[in-house]
Design an enzyme around this catalytic site. Structure first.
Site, mmCIF file in Angstrom:
data_model
loop_
_atom_site.group_PDB
_atom_site.id
_atom_site.type_symbol
_atom_site.label_atom_id
_atom_site.label_comp_id
_atom_site.label_asym_id
_atom_site.label_seq_id
_atom_site.Cartn_x
_atom_site.Cartn_y
_atom_site.Cartn_z
ATOM 1 N N CYS A 149 0.872 -1.258 -0.070
ATOM 2 C CA CYS A 149 0.032 0.021 0.125
ATOM 3 C C CYS A 149 0.943 1.351 -0.017
ATOM 4 O O CYS A 149 1.691 1.375 0.767
ATOM 5 C CB CYS A 149 -0.887 -0.044 1.081
ATOM 6 S SG CYS A 149 -1.890 1.555 1.247
ATOM 7 N N GLU A 1271 1.560 16.753 3.015
ATOM 8 C CA GLU A 1271 3.126 16.453 2.395
ATOM 9 C C GLU A 1271 4.024 16.342 3.817
ATOM 10 O O GLU A 1271 5.154 15.796 3.687
ATOM 11 C CB GLU A 1271 3.891 17.593 1.577
ATOM 12 C CG GLU A 1271 3.084 17.704 0.452
ATOM 13 C CD GLU A 1271 3.423 18.970 -0.214
ATOM 14 O OE1 GLU A 1271 4.156 18.950 -1.278
ATOM 15 O OE2 GLU A 1271 3.087 20.157 -0.023
HETATM 16 S S1 FES Z 1 -2.253 2.215 -2.270
HETATM 17 FE FE1 FES Z 1 -3.334 1.685 -0.432
HETATM 18 S S2 FES Z 1 -4.776 2.901 -0.034
HETATM 19 FE FE2 FES Z 1 -3.727 3.903 -1.806
#
Ligand code: FES
Ligand SMILES: Cc1cc2nc3c(=O)[nH]c(=O)nc-3n(C[C@H](O)[C@H](O)[C@H](O)COP(=O)(O)OP(=O)(O)OC[C@H]3O[C@@H](n4cnc5c(N)ncnc54)[C@H](O)[C@@H]3O)c2cc1C
Ligand code: FES
Length: 1339
Positions: A149, A1271
């Site tokens: 992710c 950021e």
């Molecule tokens: S890559 Fe996991 S939520 Fe965007």
């Protein structure tokens, strides 16, 4: 053999019958394109990211059991699915029927941001729960090891999944036999005891229970089929490939005899990537299905025999059982294998890959082969001609014809001997990332002593990663036989092995000295490990081990994952009870992300007669194009056209910021990956195949400039320097106590958004209108460049963005160029054209974060005060300007971070090189500039003999002050963050604990560092900050809102609905947002720079207030009425129910001539403290704990804001520690996918993470006093960098190395290991620079 009539399998409970199946088709495109199940995502196509995870279920008629496993659809040939049931994200729940508890919890626990990885995450957990309804935390982390992710930082995903675990109280992982909850870290009080106020961002009570009876049942038809159908070989024939699936051993041998060159595809995790990435093609594939003789395990008195068809997961399970049932002394090989299996790839790959496939592939970095090779294992082979046994030894690994499988032979099983009493076996590996990463070097080692003695009778050592396949140090081992196990033997062994296992300086993969060091470091680890056991077993002469040395073979200490979040809600007595502002509202697409219903660009259905576009890119870094031959490509079936510069004459250039950039190149190329031409074909496969046939002839040009140093040498810069000056630096240098000079290199970073660049352009066929659906952060720019390329007015070109699967700055200018060419093709042919980049293409073409070289000269006093600082920043801008100037300007404006340097001069240059053009990436120059400053401070502290945190504090802004560009700053909250972070992390206590640990452990060191943050937010000009919105109220009282911001995971649409809800006092459920389009809100600014919600929110608020003002008389006439009543009344009175909203931008300015201005609206403050442990022998590190405190003003949505903070932090950890780009000396990017480029995975998350937000403060004039947080958190990742620095420093000091420590970023295992200098780093041969051509050039 019978030719099977059809392929039959089930998808989500529905029967699929394929009559004319093409064996080249993988399950992922089949699901997405053929079955239109677009919930399963493409992230890499090579098994490395987990975005395509599905569950495969099969029924085994022999044991009458159904098995479920998670697998990567991108590597599953559909022909292998005969009789299987596939479950995709759509099959487990949907908003239309019932959502599955996994889907619900991951969404409600805020485990989704852009949502692109979410279906894969859900499917991994779902499959785990099908097999283990109450999993342990360990099983959970393991199940997610293969899922990447890029947004969340994993913490919320783990929190969501933990709600399924049996116990949440105990950590389930014990060190020294004591649960961590009982013992506290480093014997310090547990976090919760000192920090009581911790709020949850979700409520477990509302979760649906997990009810296994509700799950989709395995299709009875498949069971009957498996039980009743005669076992027949199935053959599927495609245009180019034939797939043969034998179901009996005899048929398998027959097929292999007939097609000896055909691979035996089991998991396809080796053959698949080879075919995809290396262009290997097999006309025939043999894929055995359910052959019992390949799928068995037999444990006898002396040995364990494992069927070659067993998956690596099955092998893991069997080894676990065997280890439990056999006496310890017999299991040493099994323990070593099991340990390696836990880190080998992710669970999906282990579920798919077979033991036989693994062994026979003989990959150079195979984790199991080095162990099996030292274990005297035997391979049982079979062919039509009969049985044979071959040893799994060096000859087999080197594919010596006499020792290899014959083409017609099948590997049936592997015989592994039990270890003996005086026999010891260990495996070692070190990779760029601790899990789901191929080893840089791995090793298997085995020694056998005579009974009761310490004389070596047998010794085997082998290594992976150091040659074309596993390498055995046979001669060295032979020479050591008969020697006692002592230090002299170790010394001799190291020298012998280094002599035998040699690596040339130019060895593929680079990192040559690191590899050489690992070769001996592993040997040393093995030596100590065995010495320790021998001592325990009591041979007379075996040397004792000093306690301090034991750390050499202990694993890095790991705790169970725990996290706390602390925030206070804004208590406002005037607040409406249903006001959602300040509430941790779930991302409004959260559930849709989790069910796969959220639609991304490439999920849009195919348009009638749609074409596909594939780019041909330059393969040279600086060359003249001599000729381009399109003839062969054009002659291929399905190819419609090839767009070249000739077609674009007159429109082949567009001004990006201040420099015109060519869309396509045909005369000269200035980096690898530049777009040369674009092939348009009827299908994606045809376009890609044809693109490979375009022949481009180049003539290399000089100079070839790749590095910053080369650019400086050639004076190759974009424009002149940018400079910031404050005070009088030269005078200040005259009065300081000390002056130091130093420099640091910071490597680049790939955006690695999970959704690759995607676009679909649809000509409307009327009035030259054209719709561009594209994954971008900047729709207005796309509209402009497309309009310019098509010579159309902007009002004919509409750009639409529903959502973006992660962007981080990478979906702007390059996206525009690709969209313009795609639109040109669509317009030319009057047909829709789609273009979706593969991961490798995307990484090659799009560039990323600028590598930096920072040089500093600091003048400071004995107490650590820095009075004079003279700095130079050089960034590697690549081949074209893009945003390079803006990046160095922002780097300059933010370089002082949280410090007041009374006399400062900083100059910056953007270098023009022959690399793909670098661009914006979250933080935009600050992560590099800030790191240079912090490195300088760390060095000043070391020179003064002071703790870095003391020097940081003494130089920090306090109260009201002035920045170097003379903007006022009030640093009260900065100091508050710093103090709270020091308290929350129990800094001084833990510092003492770290020092104690370090004094007791020679080979493992801990490090602790705390870093402050001042992140200015603003865009430097008023115009860049303008934003607009449009709000409609319909007569039923529902509201439609739209604005100029792009939803790319940060939750801006959710926040905008919260704003409308507050302003109109309307429940959020009555408000809808469809997406962003240049049709509804024109002339929008780019979504970036932490300001998207800020600016667009003010515009939305403005629109709502306009509407409220208009409706005031109506509402006051009927205050008890509903919105439906008011809307109808307004309509009846001819009052418009639609309003635009506008925000003109913050007052900001900056003059580079005077070096003064007010470029920012406000500052985000924060601090982070991180603790790590490093292994000095391998360079591995573990992120143990991070405490972060942030000043977010008044959070509009703490769940989303915390998500941004921790997601950015994790990206920062990646930037500063694991993410490393590799370029060849010719400027070719090697790192083109998740298998070569490592972003943080779940194993990189600090096992303990505490985040605290300062109490709400009403200081700024932003949207409801909130602050933009997109950021800033990235920089706090450098607390991990400095913690590692601290640990390395401790190691060096203990080894008597007191000089300045210079560590570049990223601090990879290689840099950590090589900085922990010792006798092993000294022992290795070093190549004279210039005597060889290195594999890669450090950029
Ligand atoms: S890559 Fe996991 S939520 Fe965007
Ligand atoms: C994303 C990813 C991550 C990975 N990470 C790691 C890692 O960390 N460590 C590591 O060690 N490896 C890693 N690998 C490699 C992986 O272990 C191998 O690809 C895998 O074990 C091969 O098994 P398979 O069944 O998929 O082989 P296949 O691709 O099906 O076949 C591979 C080869 O073996 C031959 N073959 C297979 N079975 C037989 C048989 N019974 N008789 C004769 N020939 C046979 C085939 O002909 C073919 O040539 C990774 C792979 C991927 C894709
Ligand atoms: S797309 Fe299949 S693992 Fe990445």
């Amino acid at each position: 053999m019978d030719r099977a009539a059809e392929l039959l399998f089930y998808v989500n409970g529905r029967k699929v019958i394929e009559k004319n199946v093409d064996p080249e088709t993988m399950l992922l495109p089949y699901l997405r394109k053929k079955l239109r199940l677009t919930g399963t995502k493409y992230g890499c196509g090579t098994g490395g990211c987990g975005a395509c995870t599905v569950m495969i279920s099969r029924y085994n008629p022999t044991i009458k059991r159904i098995s479920h496993h998670a697998a990567n659809a991108c590597l599953i040939p559909i022909c292998s699915l005969y009789g299987a049931a596939v479950t995709t994200i759509e099959g487990i729940g949907s908003t239309k029927a019932r959502i599955h508890p996994v889907q619900e919890r991951i969404a409600k626990c805020h485990g989704t941001q852009c949502g692109f990885c979410t279906p894969g995450m859900v499917m991994s957990i779902y499959t785990l729960l099908r097999n283990h309804p109450e999993p342990s935390l360990e099983q959970l982390i393991d199940a997610l090891g293969g899922n990447l992710c890029r947004c969340t930082g994993y913490r919320p995903i783990i929190d969501a999944c933990k709600t399924f675990c049996k116990t949440s109280g105990c950590c389930q992982s014990r060190e020294n036999g004591v649960c961590y909850l009982d013992q506290g870290i480093n014997e310090l009080p547990e976090f919760e005891e000192v920090n009581k106020i911790s709020l949850k961002l979700f409520s477990e009570e509302e979760f649906l229970p997990l009810d296994p009876t509700q799950e989709l049942i395995f299709p009875p038809e498949l069971m009957i089929m498996a039980e009743k159908q005669p076992q027949r070989t199935r053959i599927f024939g495609g245009d180019r490939m034939t797939w043969i699936s034998p179901t009996t051993l005899t048929a398998l041998l027959e097929a292999k005899f007939k097609y000896p060159q055909a691979p035996v595809v089991m998991g396809n995790t080796s053959v698949g990537p080879e075919m995809k990435l290396k262009g290997v093609f097999h006309p025939v594939i043999i894929s055995p299905d359910g052959i019992e003789e390949l799928n068995f395990a037999n444990c006898s008195h002396n040995e364990l025999t494992l069927g070659a068809g067993l998956s690596l997961t099955q092998v893991q399970y069997i080894l676990g059982e065997v280890i439990q049932n056999l006496p310890e002394e017999k299991t040493r090989m099994y323990c070593a294998l099991l340990k390696h299996l836990t880190t080998l790839a992710g669970s999906q790959i282990r579920n798919m890959a077979s033991l036989g496939g693994h062994i026979v592939s003989r990959h150079l970095d195979s984790d199991l082969n080095p162990l099996l090779a030292v274990g005297n294992c035997t391979l049982n082979l079979l062919s039509k001609k009969g049985k044979r046994q071959v040893p799994l030894n060096e000859e087999f690994l080197r594919r010596c014809p006499s020792a290899d499988l014959k083409p017609e032979e099948i590997l049936i099983s592997v015989k592994i001997l039990h270890s003996r009493k005086w026999e010891f076996v260990s495996g070692f590996r070190q990779a760029q990332r601790q899990q789901n990463a191929l080893a840089v070097v791995n090793s298997g080692m085995r020694v056998f002593f005579g009974e009761g003695g310490d004389i070596i009778r047998e010794l085997s050592i082998s290594y992976g990663g150091v040659g074309p396949t596993t390498v055995c140090a046979k001669n060295s081992c032979r020479k050591l036989i008969g020697r006692p196990w002592n230090e002299e033997m170790l010394d001799a062994a190291c020298r012998l092995v280094l002599d035998e296992v040699t690596l040339p300086g130019s060895a593929p993969g680079g990192r040559v000295e690191f590899k050489r060091t690992l070769i001996v470091s592993f040997l040393f680890k093995f030596y100590l490990e065995v010495s320790q056991i021998l001592k325990r077993m009591g041979p007379v002469r075996s040397p004792g081990l000093a306690d301090k040395c034991k750390s050499a073979f202990e694993d890095l200490h790991s705790r169970h994952h725990c996290s706390t979040l602390k925030y206070e809600q804004n208590v406002d007595s005037k607040k409406h009870p249903q006001d959602p502002i300040g509430q941790p509202i779930m991302h409004l697409s959260g559930i849709k992300h989790a069910t796969g219903e959220a639609i991304y660009c490439d999920d849009m259905p195919t348009v009638d007669r749609e074409l596909f576009l594939s780019f041909v890119t330059s393969s040279r870094a600086h060359a003249k194009i001599v000729s381009i031959d399109l003839s062969e490509a054009l002659s291929l079936p399905g190819v419609v056209d090839i767009v070249t510069e000739e077609h674009l004459r007159g429109v082949n250039s567009f001004c990006i910021l201040t420099e015109p950039e060519k869309l396509l190149r045909t005369e000269e190329v200035s980096c690898v990956g530049q777009l040369v031409c674009a092939v348009i074909a009827e299908s994606e496969v045809q376009a890609k195949q044809a693109a490979k046939r375009v022949k481009v002839v180049y003539q290399d040009l000089q100079p070839l400039i790749l590095t910053i140093e080369e650019a400086i040498q050639h004076n190759s810069f974009f424009e002149t320097e940018r400079k910031l000056e404050y005070g009088n630096v030269d005078e200040a240098f005259k009065v300081v106590d000390h002056i130091l000079e130093g420099e640091i290199h910071i490597g680049g970073q790939e955006h690695f958004y999970m959704e690759t660049q995607s676009m679909l352009v649809v000509p409307k066929g009327e009035d030259q209108e054209i719709d561009v659906y594209v994954s971008t952060q900047f729709p207005k720019y796309i509209q402009d460049i497309v309009a310019s390329t098509l010579k159309l007015p902007a009002n004919k070109v509409m750009c639409h963005v529903k959502r973006v699967g992660g962007a981080f700055g990478g979906k702007t200018y390059k996206t525009g160029i690709m969209a313009a060419i795609t639109a040109f093709a669509a317009n030319k042919h009057g047909r829709a054209v789609r273009c979706v980049l593969e991961r490798g293409e995307d990484m090659l073409i799009t560039g990323g974060r600028h590598p930096y070289l920072g040089k500093y000269k600091a003048g400071f006093m004995n107490d650590g005060r820095i009075l004079a600082l003279d700095m130079q920043h050089y960034s590697n801008g690549g081949a074209s300007l893009d945003e390079s100037l803006l990046v160095i300007e922002m780097g300059l404006l933010k370089m002082e971070n949280a410090y007041k340097f009374p006399n400062l001069r900083c100059r910056a240059w953007a270098c023009r090189t022959n690399l793909p053009s670098n661009t914006a990436l979250r933080g935009f120059g600050f992560p590099q500039a800030g790191l240079i400053t912090e490195s300088c401070i760390t060095e000043v502290a070391a020179r003064c003999g002071l703790a870095p945190e003391k020097v940081r504090m003494i130089n920090m802004y306090k109260e009201i002050d002035q920045t170097p560009y003379k903007q006022e700053i009030n640093a009260k909250n900065l100091i508050q963050c710093w103090k709270e972070c020091m308290d929350m992390s129990s800094y001084s206590l833990r510092k003492a604990a770290v020092e104690k640990f370090n004094s007791e452990n020679y080979w493992k060191k801990k490090g602790l560092a705390v870093v402050p943050l001042k992140f200015p937010v603003g865009l430097g000009s008023v115009a860049a900050g303008q934003a607009a919105a449009l709000v409609h109220i319909y007569l039923d009282g529902s509201v439609l809102v739209t604005h100029g911001g792009i939803e790319m995971g940060q939750g801006v649409h959710t926040k905008m609905i919260q704003v409308v809800s507050r302003e109109l006092r309307l429940p959020m459920s009555s408000i809808h947002l469809r997406g962003t389009s240049t049709e509804t809100v024109p002339n929008t600014n780019i979504s970036g720079g932490s300001t998207v919600a800020d600016l667009n929110g003010l515009a939305v608020k403005d629109a709502c207030q306009t509407l409220l003002k208009r409706l005031e008389p109506i509402i006051s006439k009927n205050p008890q009425g509903t919105w439906k009543d008011w809307a109808q009344a307004a309509f009846d009175e001819s009052i418009s129910l639609s309003a635009t909203g506008y925000f003109r931008g913050y007052e900001s300015n900056m003059s580079w001539e005077t070096g003064e201005g007010h470029p920012f609206e406000y500052f985000v403050y924060g601090a982070a403290c991180s603790e790590v442990e490093i292994d000095c022998l391998t360079g591995a590190h573990k992120n143990i704990r991070t405490d972060m405190v942030m000043d977010v003003g008044c959070s509009i949505n703490p769940a989303l804001d915390i998500g941004q903070i921790e997601g950015a932090f994790t990206q920062g950890v990646g930037l500063y520690t694991v993410e490393e780009l590799h370029y060849s000396p010719q400027g070719v990017l090697y790192t083109r996918g998740p298998n070569q480029y490592k972003i943080p995975a779940i194993c990189d998350m600090p096992t303990e993470l505490h985040i605290s937000l300062l109490p709400p403060s009403q200081s700024s004039n932003t949207l409801y006093s909130s602050k933009g947080l997109g950021e800033s958190g990235i920089f706090l990742g450098c607390s991990v960098f400095f913690a590692i620095h601290d640990a390395v420093n401790a190691a060096r000091q203990e080894r008597g190395l007191f000089g300045p420590l210079k560590l570049n970023s990223p601090l990879t295992p290689e840099k950590i290991r090589m900085a922990c200098e010792d006798k092993f780093t000294k022992m290795i041969p070093k190549d004279k620079p210039g005597s060889y051509v290195p594999w890669n050039v450090p950029i």
